[in-house]
Design a protein around this motif. Structure first.
Motif, PDB file in Angstrom:
ATOM      1  N   LEU A 183      37.594  43.503  -5.713  1.00  0.00           N
ATOM      2  CA  LEU A 183      37.444  42.200  -5.072  1.00  0.00           C
ATOM      3  C   LEU A 183      35.989  41.835  -4.790  1.00  0.00           C
ATOM      4  O   LEU A 183      35.670  40.659  -4.628  1.00  0.00           O
ATOM      5  CB  LEU A 183      38.247  42.162  -3.769  1.00  0.00           C
ATOM      6  CG  LEU A 183      39.753  41.972  -3.961  1.00  0.00           C
ATOM      7  CD1 LEU A 183      40.480  42.125  -2.638  1.00  0.00           C
ATOM      8  CD2 LEU A 183      40.052  40.608  -4.553  1.00  0.00           C
ATOM      9  N   PHE A 184      35.105  42.817  -4.711  1.00  0.00           N
ATOM     10  CA  PHE A 184      33.696  42.495  -4.467  1.00  0.00           C
ATOM     11  C   PHE A 184      33.112  41.629  -5.583  1.00  0.00           C
ATOM     12  O   PHE A 184      32.250  40.784  -5.341  1.00  0.00           O
ATOM     13  CB  PHE A 184      32.866  43.779  -4.367  1.00  0.00           C
ATOM     14  CG  PHE A 184      33.080  44.561  -3.107  1.00  0.00           C
ATOM     15  CD1 PHE A 184      33.434  43.930  -1.926  1.00  0.00           C
ATOM     16  CD2 PHE A 184      32.935  45.940  -3.094  1.00  0.00           C
ATOM     17  CE1 PHE A 184      33.627  44.650  -0.755  1.00  0.00           C
ATOM     18  CE2 PHE A 184      33.119  46.669  -1.928  1.00  0.00           C
ATOM     19  CZ  PHE A 184      33.472  46.018  -0.761  1.00  0.00           C
ATOM     20  N   LEU A 185      33.581  41.839  -6.800  1.00  0.00           N
ATOM     21  CA  LEU A 185      32.928  41.217  -7.952  1.00  0.00           C
ATOM     22  C   LEU A 185      33.166  39.719  -8.040  1.00  0.00           C
ATOM     23  O   LEU A 185      32.380  38.995  -8.653  1.00  0.00           O
ATOM     24  CB  LEU A 185      33.408  41.898  -9.235  1.00  0.00           C
ATOM     25  CG  LEU A 185      33.090  43.394  -9.332  1.00  0.00           C
ATOM     26  CD1 LEU A 185      33.652  43.973 -10.610  1.00  0.00           C
ATOM     27  CD2 LEU A 185      31.584  43.623  -9.261  1.00  0.00           C
ATOM     28  N   THR A 186      34.247  39.219  -7.438  1.00  0.00           N
ATOM     29  CA  THR A 186      34.534  37.786  -7.561  1.00  0.00           C
ATOM     30  C   THR A 186      33.473  36.934  -6.880  1.00  0.00           C
ATOM     31  O   THR A 186      33.284  35.773  -7.245  1.00  0.00           O
ATOM     32  CB  THR A 186      35.918  37.462  -6.976  1.00  0.00           C
ATOM     33  OG1 THR A 186      35.937  37.822  -5.589  1.00  0.00           O
ATOM     34  CG2 THR A 186      37.008  38.227  -7.712  1.00  0.00           C
ATOM     35  N   ASP A 187      32.777  37.485  -5.884  1.00  0.00           N
ATOM     36  CA  ASP A 187      31.767  36.700  -5.170  1.00  0.00           C
ATOM     37  C   ASP A 187      30.575  36.337  -6.056  1.00  0.00           C
ATOM     38  O   ASP A 187      29.821  35.424  -5.730  1.00  0.00           O
ATOM     39  CB  ASP A 187      31.268  37.464  -3.946  1.00  0.00           C
ATOM     40  CG  ASP A 187      32.285  37.486  -2.822  1.00  0.00           C
ATOM     41  OD1 ASP A 187      33.266  36.727  -2.914  1.00  0.00           O
ATOM     42  OD2 ASP A 187      32.113  38.261  -1.874  1.00  0.00           O
ATOM     43  N   TYR A 188      30.402  37.052  -7.161  1.00  0.00           N
ATOM     44  CA  TYR A 188      29.314  36.703  -8.068  1.00  0.00           C
ATOM     45  C   TYR A 188      29.578  35.381  -8.782  1.00  0.00           C
ATOM     46  O   TYR A 188      28.642  34.653  -9.128  1.00  0.00           O
ATOM     47  CB  TYR A 188      29.118  37.808  -9.114  1.00  0.00           C
ATOM     48  CG  TYR A 188      28.341  38.992  -8.606  1.00  0.00           C
ATOM     49  CD1 TYR A 188      26.961  39.050  -8.746  1.00  0.00           C
ATOM     50  CD2 TYR A 188      28.973  40.052  -7.976  1.00  0.00           C
ATOM     51  CE1 TYR A 188      26.229  40.139  -8.274  1.00  0.00           C
ATOM     52  CE2 TYR A 188      28.256  41.141  -7.506  1.00  0.00           C
ATOM     53  CZ  TYR A 188      26.886  41.181  -7.653  1.00  0.00           C
ATOM     54  OH  TYR A 188      26.172  42.243  -7.176  1.00  0.00           O
ATOM     55  N   ILE A 189      30.835  35.040  -9.005  1.00  0.00           N
ATOM     56  CA  ILE A 189      31.182  33.843  -9.770  1.00  0.00           C
ATOM     57  C   ILE A 189      30.975  32.616  -8.891  1.00  0.00           C
ATOM     58  O   ILE A 189      31.653  32.415  -7.886  1.00  0.00           O
ATOM     59  CB  ILE A 189      32.646  33.903 -10.260  1.00  0.00           C
ATOM     60  CG1 ILE A 189      32.948  35.269 -10.879  1.00  0.00           C
ATOM     61  CG2 ILE A 189      32.919  32.757 -11.217  1.00  0.00           C
ATOM     62  CD1 ILE A 189      32.003  35.671 -11.993  1.00  0.00           C
ATOM     63  N   GLY A 190      30.005  31.782  -9.267  1.00  0.00           N
ATOM     64  CA  GLY A 190      29.667  30.624  -8.446  1.00  0.00           C
ATOM     65  C   GLY A 190      28.992  30.994  -7.142  1.00  0.00           C
ATOM     66  O   GLY A 190      28.875  30.158  -6.251  1.00  0.00           O
ATOM     67  N   GLY A 191      28.552  32.253  -7.042  1.00  0.00           N
ATOM     68  CA  GLY A 191      27.973  32.722  -5.787  1.00  0.00           C
ATOM     69  C   GLY A 191      26.547  32.254  -5.573  1.00  0.00           C
ATOM     70  O   GLY A 191      25.852  31.829  -6.507  1.00  0.00           O
ATOM     71  N   GLN A 192      26.140  32.334  -4.316  1.00  0.00           N
ATOM     72  CA  GLN A 192      24.771  31.989  -3.936  1.00  0.00           C
ATOM     73  C   GLN A 192      24.284  32.997  -2.898  1.00  0.00           C
ATOM     74  O   GLN A 192      25.040  33.374  -1.998  1.00  0.00           O
ATOM     75  CB  GLN A 192      24.693  30.576  -3.348  1.00  0.00           C
ATOM     76  CG  GLN A 192      25.091  29.470  -4.298  1.00  0.00           C
ATOM     77  CD  GLN A 192      25.012  28.108  -3.631  1.00  0.00           C
ATOM     78  OE1 GLN A 192      23.942  27.568  -3.426  1.00  0.00           O
ATOM     79  NE2 GLN A 192      26.164  27.559  -3.286  1.00  0.00           N
ATOM     80  N   ARG A 223      31.584  23.823  -9.856  1.00  0.00           N
ATOM     81  CA  ARG A 223      31.311  22.400 -10.111  1.00  0.00           C
ATOM     82  C   ARG A 223      29.992  21.985  -9.469  1.00  0.00           C
ATOM     83  O   ARG A 223      29.168  21.317 -10.091  1.00  0.00           O
ATOM     84  CB  ARG A 223      32.468  21.564  -9.538  1.00  0.00           C
ATOM     85  CG  ARG A 223      32.308  20.063  -9.676  1.00  0.00           C
ATOM     86  CD  ARG A 223      33.345  19.365  -8.814  1.00  0.00           C
ATOM     87  NE  ARG A 223      33.208  19.743  -7.410  1.00  0.00           N
ATOM     88  CZ  ARG A 223      34.091  19.437  -6.465  1.00  0.00           C
ATOM     89  NH1 ARG A 223      35.191  18.777  -6.776  1.00  0.00           N
ATOM     90  NH2 ARG A 223      33.893  19.810  -5.217  1.00  0.00           N
ATOM     91  N   ASP A 224      29.771  22.421  -8.229  1.00  0.00           N
ATOM     92  CA  ASP A 224      28.532  22.053  -7.537  1.00  0.00           C
ATOM     93  C   ASP A 224      27.312  22.715  -8.167  1.00  0.00           C
ATOM     94  O   ASP A 224      26.207  22.163  -8.116  1.00  0.00           O
ATOM     95  CB  ASP A 224      28.615  22.451  -6.059  1.00  0.00           C
ATOM     96  CG  ASP A 224      29.635  21.620  -5.295  1.00  0.00           C
ATOM     97  OD1 ASP A 224      30.084  20.588  -5.814  1.00  0.00           O
ATOM     98  OD2 ASP A 224      29.980  22.025  -4.164  1.00  0.00           O
ATOM     99  N   ALA A 225      27.509  23.906  -8.750  1.00  0.00           N
ATOM    100  CA  ALA A 225      26.380  24.624  -9.329  1.00  0.00           C
ATOM    101  C   ALA A 225      25.721  23.846 -10.458  1.00  0.00           C
ATOM    102  O   ALA A 225      24.529  24.038 -10.750  1.00  0.00           O
ATOM    103  CB  ALA A 225      26.837  25.995  -9.831  1.00  0.00           C
ATOM    104  N   GLU A 226      26.467  22.959 -11.088  1.00  0.00           N
ATOM    105  CA  GLU A 226      25.890  22.157 -12.158  1.00  0.00           C
ATOM    106  C   GLU A 226      24.781  21.248 -11.640  1.00  0.00           C
ATOM    107  O   GLU A 226      23.889  20.850 -12.390  1.00  0.00           O
ATOM    108  CB  GLU A 226      26.990  21.335 -12.834  1.00  0.00           C
ATOM    109  CG  GLU A 226      28.071  22.194 -13.489  1.00  0.00           C
ATOM    110  CD  GLU A 226      29.186  21.362 -14.088  1.00  0.00           C
ATOM    111  OE1 GLU A 226      28.919  20.184 -14.435  1.00  0.00           O
ATOM    112  OE2 GLU A 226      30.315  21.852 -14.210  1.00  0.00           O
ATOM    113  N   LEU A 227      24.851  20.913 -10.351  1.00  0.00           N
ATOM    114  CA  LEU A 227      23.817  20.077  -9.745  1.00  0.00           C
ATOM    115  C   LEU A 227      22.745  20.909  -9.045  1.00  0.00           C
ATOM    116  O   LEU A 227      21.652  20.411  -8.790  1.00  0.00           O
ATOM    117  CB  LEU A 227      24.450  19.118  -8.728  1.00  0.00           C
ATOM    118  CG  LEU A 227      25.526  18.167  -9.259  1.00  0.00           C
ATOM    119  CD1 LEU A 227      26.100  17.337  -8.115  1.00  0.00           C
ATOM    120  CD2 LEU A 227      24.962  17.261 -10.345  1.00  0.00           C
ATOM    121  N   LYS A 228      23.068  22.163  -8.733  1.00  0.00           N
ATOM    122  CA  LYS A 228      22.164  22.980  -7.932  1.00  0.00           C
ATOM    123  C   LYS A 228      21.288  23.905  -8.766  1.00  0.00           C
ATOM    124  O   LYS A 228      20.436  24.600  -8.208  1.00  0.00           O
ATOM    125  CB  LYS A 228      22.971  23.824  -6.927  1.00  0.00           C
ATOM    126  CG  LYS A 228      23.712  22.997  -5.882  1.00  0.00           C
ATOM    127  CD  LYS A 228      24.512  23.886  -4.947  1.00  0.00           C
ATOM    128  CE  LYS A 228      25.213  23.081  -3.875  1.00  0.00           C
ATOM    129  NZ  LYS A 228      25.992  23.944  -2.960  1.00  0.00           N
TER     130      LYS A 228
END
Length: 927
Positions: free
Chosen positions: A703-712, A808-813
């Motif tokens: 479960l730790f690894l999912t935080d990398y996806i779209g993570g900041q 979705r937001d990462a596309e702008l960030k």
């Protein structure tokens, strides 16, 4: 009669009617004099007292206290054992003054949250005389203004205090003018609010039985009084009522709870100066609104909670403190753990020495025949407690809310941390401690951050839709019913157990060996250091475990000098070396750089009269926040699951590498469990317990690894602390892709969970059935369900609304081409999970049960998005439809490559084809 006379008569009559209604003051004197007087209003008791000659209202002082034993102190106490009464003598100058009250549950039930030693709350109180009674008042400290100002008068009128009880005055001493009140009604009432919490936790109504309740002991000292109440509770009385079944009780219809009340004097003119808080460093806070300040940003004043620590010699570079912080080791601590506990406390002296204090903290041993009780507010203690279903530790403190000064602290530690996790124990924990979780049969932690592990994500995702019944909390910020303040918990015990297994399996260490004793010593030492940090005022720092690179973790030249982690205030896991690497420290042996920095901020002596005068020096300390080892993130940060370096029970600054190591370790442990368990003459249940422990460990790291996806990555430092750095920094695209690759290999790959039939047929449950343990309802082991649960939890987290919205937001960030987009995530998952169908490798397609279950879970998730049965960003819905359409087109061809005798695969693909087709059609029709 002339009209004018008629009018005058009418007016006079009207006025005569108005006079009794209160308009007499409006009339001319001559008219008023002609009006019959209204009936005189009744006098209030206070007016009667003022107007009539004073009458004896109270019995003589000596007569009231006759037969009582006097105990002189802060408030002189008079206890009459025959009548059960307890009187307190309040001096005239003790009225309208603030005192501190602390309540502790001195005895518990040993299960379901009712444990001995739990703090029930602490608060300021004031005795105020009103007529013939003394009000027990909790003053409102949330809003303040400078005394004597118009704003102070406004505050008094705008916000109310809380009056909890009115104590009748029984006598007034003729010479001392002291007031005698009966404390019995207050201390035998449900002042802590136990009744609603018991009803919630025990699932049955229990009430205080006055005939079984009494005041046990009362002692007065110059600065405090200590009183103990015994509450007898009864349940199951009345028609149709049934008591709860409490396994730890001989009869569930009745039990006693002991509550300790400590009333103490607040320090005055002791040289303590409040210190302002800074959100770059984690301290518990005493906050209030300063209504003298009109600046909106400055409305709240926040003081950190800390001890009053002063140098004995202010001019010396290093000096002993005027008054050290002393912790007493309660005589309940097992002798074999006392050295580890002592070391854990004293680890903090290194931080204090760096700011000029020699031996700021001392440790003393409570004698076996001590003449004081651990709940006495004059003593800071470390206590051991036992239960049938709880594993946790906590380090709460009592604080003056006016200044943030810590006045008392006690650490509680469950004895079960270092016991073997046998099946009979585990089953009871899972029944009681986790019964509120949505997936209670599977989850390994409850809804709070202290026992949170893999469960928290599910609970967070379901909390908006699945409203759990609210658990009533006790007054005054109690810890009973408020598990946010409990530390570590079952997940920490599982870390200990897995490390224990690894030591035994990888190094052939026996339970009685020096190596195993040292392992236990390391665990207890770090556990205590964490709780002592809380008693010093420090909050959790869940970024602390990310300090070292994976390859540095087992280099003791580094870890024993700088620490295994940046902070013991994290929830740190056991450090298991990868296969082929020499094992280093299992747990950290020193406090970390963050811990030293936090102590520097909170306790550096600064010569200033008011808190604002310290800001220049404190800001200079806090500006070090951008240093990697000083990164700080606490409970509010970890629950967002945004930053992959902010987690509980994770380790290293490169979790992608470290996670793969631990998954490899877990697979190796499964092999050894298969070969070596059970021992000759042992129950096969030992195999099941060991299998589950490793499975939980594997689950945790998945479960730790999912935080990398779209993570900041989130930074708390302020503008100017680090040039070119912003609060949010996106996880590099390469790391996001690597995280998905690790999940594909270790979670969505069925080969990972290939166990031999012989191994799976060893997984027998315990069959003991008696009080304190119940046999599992299922004899066989649900291997498919458990594996699917792991996979579905990871998949659900990857496709959760928050995760997809961040993509979705990462596309702008982020800069173009540097963000993972929703189509890439969906396409990667579909290729991984449905690859057999999308790109069949051979002439025939044959799908295993594990594969079919995972494919079905993925398909159902996308269909729910398309049909608006689950929350998802609109872009995600359209991509889900696109992916389903692609899959639907491949299913026709795939079904032709299935052997006619393989009905499982054939039926599975046909069902998938039909369901996807109907979902796509329903989607179009709905538009």
């Amino acid at each position: 009669m002339k009209p004018r006379s008629i009018f005058l008569a009418f007016l006079l009559g009207l006025l005569l009617v108005m006079v009794p209604l209160g308009f007499r003051q409006w009339l001319p004197d001559q008219i008023s004099a002609q009006t019959p007087p209204a009936e005189a209003p009744k006098k209030t008791p206070a007016e009667e007292e003022d107007s009539e000659p004073e009458k004896p209202q109270f019995k003589p002082f000596d007569e009231v206290v006759h037969g009582a034993t006097r105990s002189p102190g802060l408030f002189a106490l008079y206890q009459n054992k025959k009548t059960g009464k307890l009187f307190a003598e309040i001096q005239p100058d003790q009225l309208e003054r603030n005192y501190l009250a602390a309540m502790t549950l001195e005895s518990g039930l040993g299960e379901r949250g009712i444990y001995s030693g739990l703090p029930l709350g602490d608060f300021l109180f004031t005795f105020c005389r009103v007529n013939n009674g003394i009000q027990f008042v909790i003053p409102n400290t949330f809003f303040r203004a400078q005394a004597g100002t118009p704003m102070a008068r406004s505050v008094d009128r705008s916000f109310s205090d809380s009056v909890l009880e009115v104590l009748p005055i029984r006598s007034i001493h003729p010479q001392r003018k002291s007031i005698l009140v009966d404390l019995t009604p207050l201390l035998l009432s449900d002042l802590p609010g136990l009744t609603p919490v018991l009803a919630s936790y025990l699932k049955s109504s229990y009430t205080i039985d006055a005939s079984k309740s009494y005041l046990s002991q009362a002692k007065a000292f110059p600065l405090n009084v200590e009183i103990e109440s015994i509450f007898g509770f009864s349940g199951g009385e009345g028609e149709g009522a049934m008591p709860s079944y409490i396994a730890a009780l001989p009869d569930s219809r009745s039990f006693n709870l002991r509550v300790r009340y400590s009333f103490s004097k607040l320090p005055e003119n002791n040289g303590y100066h409040p210190r302002l808080a800074d959100d770059r460093i984690g301290y518990f806070i005493s906050a209030f609104k300063d209504l003298d300040d009109d600046t909106p940003r400055q409305a709240f004043v926040r003081y950190i909670n800390r001890w009053n620590l002063e140098k004995k010699d202010p001019t010396a570079a290093i000096s002993a403190p005027k008054k050290p912080i002393v912790f007493w080791l309660e005589n309940t601590i097992p002798v074999e753990h006392r050295d580890a506990v002592r070391e854990g406390v004293l680890l903090w002296n290194r931080a204090f020495e760096k700011i000029g204090f020699k031996d700021a903290i001392e440790v003393r041993q409570m004698p076996d025949k001590a003449d004081w009780d651990p709940a006495d507010v004059r003593y800071n203690t470390i206590r051991w407690f036992n239960s049938t279903d709880a594993i946790f530790a906590m380090g709460p403190s009592r604080v003056n809310p006016l200044t943030g000064e810590i006045l008392d602290a006690d650490v509680m530690v469950s004895a079960d941390f270092v016991r073997s996790l046998k099946q009979d124990y585990r089953s009871l924990v899972e029944q009681n401690q986790m019964s509120t979780a949505p997936f209670a049969a599977h989850l390994t932690g409850n809804s709070n951050l202290c026992n949170y592990g893999m469960a928290a994500r599910s609970l967070k995702r379901h909390s908006a839709k699945t409203q759990q019944p609210a658990v009533p909390k006790l007054r005054f910020g109690s810890h009973l019913g408020n598990y946010q303040d409990l530390c570590y918990g079952l997940d920490a015990a599982k870390q200990f157990a897995v490390g224990n297994m690894a030591l035994s399996m990888f190094q052939n260490v026996l339970p009685s060996s020096p190596e195993m004793k040292n392992y236990v010593h390391e665990f207890v030492r770090e556990l205590i250091a964490h709780e002592i940090g809380h008693t010093l005022g420090l909050r959790h720092n869940f970024h602390g475990s990310a300090m070292l690179k994976p390859e540095e973790l087992n280099n003791t030249a580094i870890t024993q000098k700088n620490g295994l982690v940046a902070s013991v205030m994290d929830y740190n896991p056991v450090n298991l070396a990868p296969q082929g690497t020499k094992q280093g420290d299992f747990f950290t042996s020193v406090i970390g750089p963050y811990d030293e920095w936090a102590i520097e901020y909170g306790y550096t002596p600064i010569d200033a009269i008011v808190p604002q005068a310290e800001t220049r020096i404190l800001d200079k300390i806090a500006q070090r926040a951008p240093e990697p080892a000083l990164a700080y993130a606490t409970d509010e940060d970890v629950s967002s699951f945004l930053d992959p370096k902010v987690n509980v029970f994770d380790l290293s600054g490169d979790l992608l590498t470290y996670t793969q190591w631990q998954m490899d370790n877990a697979r190796e442990m499964w092999k050894k469990v298969d070969r070596r368990y059970p021992s000759q003459g042992e129950s096969f249940n030992e195999v099941r317990v060991a299998f589950d422990a490793v499975f939980d460990y594997y689950f945790q790291y998945s479960l730790f690894l999912t935080d990398y996806i779209g993570g900041q990555f989130f930074n708390r430092y302020r503008y100017g602390d680090a040039k070119g750095r912003l609060p949010f920094e996106s996880v590099p695209l390469a790391q996001q892709r690597q995280a998905l690759a690790v999940l594909q290999k270790n979670v969505f790959n069925e080969e990972t969970f290939r166990f031999s039939p012989e191994f799976l047929n060893k997984l027998a449950p315990s069959r003991w059935s008696h009080w304190g343990t119940e046999p599992s309802s299922n004899l066989d082991y649900p291997i498919h369900d458990n594996i699917l649960f792991l996979q579905s939890m990871v998949l659900a987290d990857l496709l959760s609304y928050d995760r997809l919205a961040r993509l979705r937001d990462a596309e702008l960030k982020t800069e173009p081409g540097q963000a993972m987009m929703i189509p890439e995530l969906f396409d990667t998952l579909q290729t991984s999970i449905w690859g057999d169908v999308m790109q069949p490798a051979g002439d025939r397609i044959k799908l295993s049960g594990l594969r079919r279950a995972l494919q079905r879970e993925y398909m159902n998730t996308l269909i729910a998005m398309v049909l608006r049965q689950s929350d998802a960003p609109e872009d995600a819905r359209t991509i889900a439809r696109y992916e389903l359409k692609q899959l639907h087109g491949r299913l026709d061809r795939a079904m032709r490559k299935v052997d006619d005798k393989d009905l499982y695969t054939k039926a599975h693909l046909e069902e998938a084809h039909d369901r996807i087709g109907k979902a796509l059609e329903a989607r179009l029709q709905s538009q």
